[in-house]
Write an enzyme that holds these catalytic residues in place. Sequence first.
Site, PDB file in Angstrom:
ATOM      1  N   ALA A 100       0.788  -1.087  -0.222  1.00  0.00           N
ATOM      2  CA  ALA A 100       0.121   0.512   0.367  1.00  0.00           C
ATOM      3  C   ALA A 100       0.867   1.455  -0.047  1.00  0.00           C
ATOM      4  CB  ALA A 100      -0.536  -0.100   1.255  1.00  0.00           C
ATOM      5  N   ASN A 101       0.470   1.932   0.069  1.00  0.00           N
ATOM      6  CA  ASN A 101       1.241   3.576  -0.215  1.00  0.00           C
ATOM      7  C   ASN A 101       0.349   4.991   1.281  1.00  0.00           C
ATOM      8  OD1 ASN A 101      -0.865   5.472  -0.830  1.00  0.00           O
ATOM      9  ND2 ASN A 101      -0.325   3.965  -2.737  1.00  0.00           N
TER      10      ASN A 101
END
Length: 401
Positions: A208-209
């Site tokens: 993810a980020n």
Amino acid sequence: MLAGKRILLVISGGIAAYKSLDLIRRLRERGASVRCVLTRAAKEFVTPLAVETLSRERAYDELFDLTAEHEIGHIRLARDCDIVVVAPATANILAGMAQGFAGDLATTVLLATDRPVLAAPAMNYVMWANPATVANIETLRLRGVSFVGPETGELAEGETGAGRMSEPLAIVDAIEKRLSVDAPLSGTRAIVTSGPTYEPIDPVRYIANRSSGKQGHAIATALAALGAETTLVSGPTRLADPPGCRVVHVETAQQMLAASLSALPADVAVCAAAVADWRPAHPGNAKLKKTEGGVPPGIALAENPDILATLSRHAQRPRLVVGFAAETENLLAHAAAKRQRKGCDWIVANDVGEGTGTFGGDCNRVHVIDGAGTESWDPMGKDEVARRLARRIAAAIAGAA
Ligand code: C5P
């Protein structure tokens, strides 16, 4: 035209408050939802119970009501609506609005709102003609408050003159008119992508980020507030669904693309999501096991679809496609190149380098790059960036029509 609109009705203390009950009924008949705030004096004329029964919502009256603060803060109350209507608006509340008082819930909400405000004055004709009231009305008009009435006729005290609150149907018409002026995007459709994507490695792990979704969600809210029928395609965030939007929750880039394509045709697309460029090529069906002393597994990656580029080159391309460029260096040059590469109309470039606090923060400093050049905006809140961008979009759409 009022279907789905959310109206915050501030009832202040005048005999005309009895007409506000009919106003609530008329607004609801047209499909609007109505939430009411009563001043202390208003409760002498109408009961919260009557207001709640007709509005089918809780009536709010005390600023320091802790339960209310817990359920819905006064700032949210002030903004979770399409318009604030003050009916009746007494000389006292108009004076409070003009001076910026926030001594009770009604005036606090009026000070805290960023929505259009419409007031329906009601008072004795001498009070209406008093230079103090005349000056207050002028001040409020200059600040963008609109007015309906008062009418001339017999007043409650038996005297005749200007000061009678407009009839509920006239107030309904004025609300419709004010909302259409403030809805330059009505009749248009918008798609906004927002938040991060989660790309599964196995059923428990993902890549993810750090995107919070704040900017994208604020843009969806701002476009909807200008009347666009807005679909927000959101990756996983901690944010509440914004008011007035259709929200499609997705996790992966592939789901985000599919949801965005199914929202076509649209007039505008704003791709604010931080989409993962790659996804694990072969996500496991079972959790990857750690083996004592074993070699750590490698994760083969596959390229994700580019939603912005896909929308920009689609047969049903929206009239205006806006992308974002989060860069840590050579911001403007990289962003301008990205605009060409992706085929979008505008790129909103923001510096997400260390120390800028853009990711997850509430502030943003952006540069809007279009075919004509670069426009650099001062640092401002993400909500304000969203509102300015939405107005710029509305102007571009109107210009192209
Ligand atoms: O290439 P880069 O990821 O920096 O481009 C950023 C812009 O492209 C953003 O508007 C983002 O929402 C969009 N984008 C996309 N799909 C991707 C990657 C980026 O829509 N797979």
